[in-house]
Design an enzyme around this catalytic site. Structure first.
Site, PDB file in Angstrom:
ATOM      1  N   GLY A   1       0.587 -24.123 -33.668  1.00 54.10           N
ATOM      2  CA  GLY A   1       0.584 -22.604 -33.355  1.00 54.10           C
ATOM      3  C   GLY A   1       1.795 -22.043 -34.233  1.00 54.10           C
TER       4      GLY A   1
ATOM      5  N   GLU B   1       8.860 -20.576 -31.570  1.00 52.29           N
ATOM      6  CA  GLU B   1       7.587 -20.847 -30.821  1.00 52.29           C
ATOM      7  C   GLU B   1       6.566 -19.606 -31.060  1.00 52.29           C
ATOM      8  OE1 GLU B   1       6.607 -22.831 -28.502  1.00 52.29           O
ATOM      9  OE2 GLU B   1       8.245 -23.332 -27.153  1.00 52.29           O
TER      10      GLU B   1
ATOM     11  N   ASP C   1       5.076 -18.830 -22.230  1.00 49.34           N
ATOM     12  CA  ASP C   1       4.098 -18.406 -21.155  1.00 49.34           C
ATOM     13  C   ASP C   1       4.645 -18.903 -19.849  1.00 49.34           C
ATOM     14  OD1 ASP C   1       1.785 -17.223 -20.220  1.00 49.34           O
ATOM     15  OD2 ASP C   1       0.756 -19.205 -20.123  1.00 49.34           O
TER      16      ASP C   1
HETATM   17  P1  IMP Z   1       3.533 -22.781 -21.502  1.00 54.00           P
HETATM   18  O1  IMP Z   1       4.111 -24.168 -21.397  1.00 54.00           O
HETATM   19  O2  IMP Z   1       3.007 -22.475 -20.332  1.00 54.00           O
HETATM   20  O3  IMP Z   1       4.493 -21.844 -21.775  1.00 54.00           O
HETATM   21  O4  IMP Z   1       2.662 -22.690 -22.726  1.00 54.00           O
HETATM   22  C1  IMP Z   1       2.773 -22.589 -23.863  1.00 54.00           C
HETATM   23  C2  IMP Z   1       1.626 -22.805 -24.802  1.00 54.00           C
HETATM   24  O5  IMP Z   1       0.238 -22.733 -24.395  1.00 54.00           O
HETATM   25  C3  IMP Z   1       1.508 -22.370 -26.147  1.00 54.00           C
HETATM   26  O6  IMP Z   1       2.351 -23.099 -27.027  1.00 54.00           O
HETATM   27  C4  IMP Z   1       0.254 -22.118 -26.455  1.00 54.00           C
HETATM   28  O7  IMP Z   1      -0.154 -23.221 -27.293  1.00 54.00           O
HETATM   29  C5  IMP Z   1      -0.658 -22.021 -25.227  1.00 54.00           C
HETATM   30  N1  IMP Z   1      -0.863 -20.741 -24.910  1.00 54.00           N
HETATM   31  C6  IMP Z   1      -0.538 -19.988 -23.828  1.00 54.00           C
HETATM   32  N2  IMP Z   1      -0.976 -18.839 -23.873  1.00 54.00           N
HETATM   33  C7  IMP Z   1      -2.022 -18.977 -24.778  1.00 54.00           C
HETATM   34  C8  IMP Z   1      -2.834 -17.491 -25.117  1.00 54.00           C
HETATM   35  O8  IMP Z   1      -2.750 -16.608 -24.676  1.00 54.00           O
HETATM   36  N3  IMP Z   1      -3.535 -17.906 -26.329  1.00 54.00           N
HETATM   37  C9  IMP Z   1      -3.378 -19.179 -27.152  1.00 54.00           C
HETATM   38  N4  IMP Z   1      -2.696 -20.243 -26.466  1.00 54.00           N
HETATM   39  C10 IMP Z   1      -1.822 -19.805 -25.412  1.00 54.00           C
END
Ligand code: IMP
Ligand code: MG
Length: 176
Positions: free
Chosen positions: A46, A98, A102
């Site tokens: 990504g 990044e 999220d």
């Molecule tokens: P975290 O560990 O919850 O911060 O997740 C981060 C990862 O989830 C990111 O690197 C993305 O690959 C995926 N992700 C989170 N939200 C989205 C979104 O709205 N669209 C697409 N991928 C997402």
């Protein structure tokens, strides 16, 4: 321009807005790291789109490296390194690039992993920040956009591996 995906609800940031904001943040990074050895580290896949655009707009020489992670166990934050960096980062100024922060689990894992390798410094730069969903706190040093609590695609972000190559950021409702 690429055909709009099915389920696309609205464009959050246009290609022009994204490009302009990335140039601004690249300016801030250039200021902060001038005279230092900066290495940008992006997570496959990504963040690659953001990394290349950001790197071209940064006004100081940078090195780049990549790693890939994969999730296991099904719980948030259960990730492991699937492809490691090519080079050590000891003594270097590292900026983790990044696509989105999220819940923060992924970023915290990466931060801890990289910090264990004795870089001179380590910072976080993200294209998107959905801080409303944060569960674990991570220090975000540079962010291009704060976004609402909706699923987004484009500029590297995917839905089932598609739509990474959209030039804009869009809210997507896959159920529609
Ligand atoms: P975290 O560990 O919850 O911060 O997740 C981060 C990862 O989830 C990111 O690197 C993305 O690959 C995926 N992700 C989170 N939200 C989205 C979104 O709205 N669209 C697409 N991928 C997402
Ligand atoms: Mg993904």
């Amino acid at each position: 321009m690429m055909t709009a995906p099915e389920g696309l609800e609205r464009v959050l940031f246009t290609e022009e807005q994204v490009a302009a904001r990335i140039r601004e943040v690249a300016g801030e990074i250039s200021e902060k790291y001038r005279g230092r050895d900066l290495k940008l580290i992006a997570v496959l896949k990504g963040a690659v789109f953001f990394l290349t655009e950001l790197a071209r707009a940064i006004e100081i020489p940078v090195k780049i490296d990549f790693l890939a992670i994969s999730s296991f166990g099904g719980a948030p934050g259960m990730v492991r390194i699937a492809k490691d960096l090519d080079e050590p980062i000891e003594g270097e100024d590292v900026l983790l690039i990044e696509d989105i922060v999220d819940t923060g689990f992924t970023t915290r894992f990466l931060l801890q992993t990289l910090a264990g390798r004795a870089p001179r410094s380590i910072g976080i730069c993200t294209l998107l920040d959905r801080s409303i969903r944060r569960i674990v706190q991570v220090p975000v040093d540079f962010r291009c956009f704060e976004i609402p609590d909706r699923f987004v695609v484009g500029c590297g972000l995917d839905y089932k591996q598609l739509y990474r190559n959209l030039g804009y950021i869009a809210v997507m409702n896959p159920g529609k």
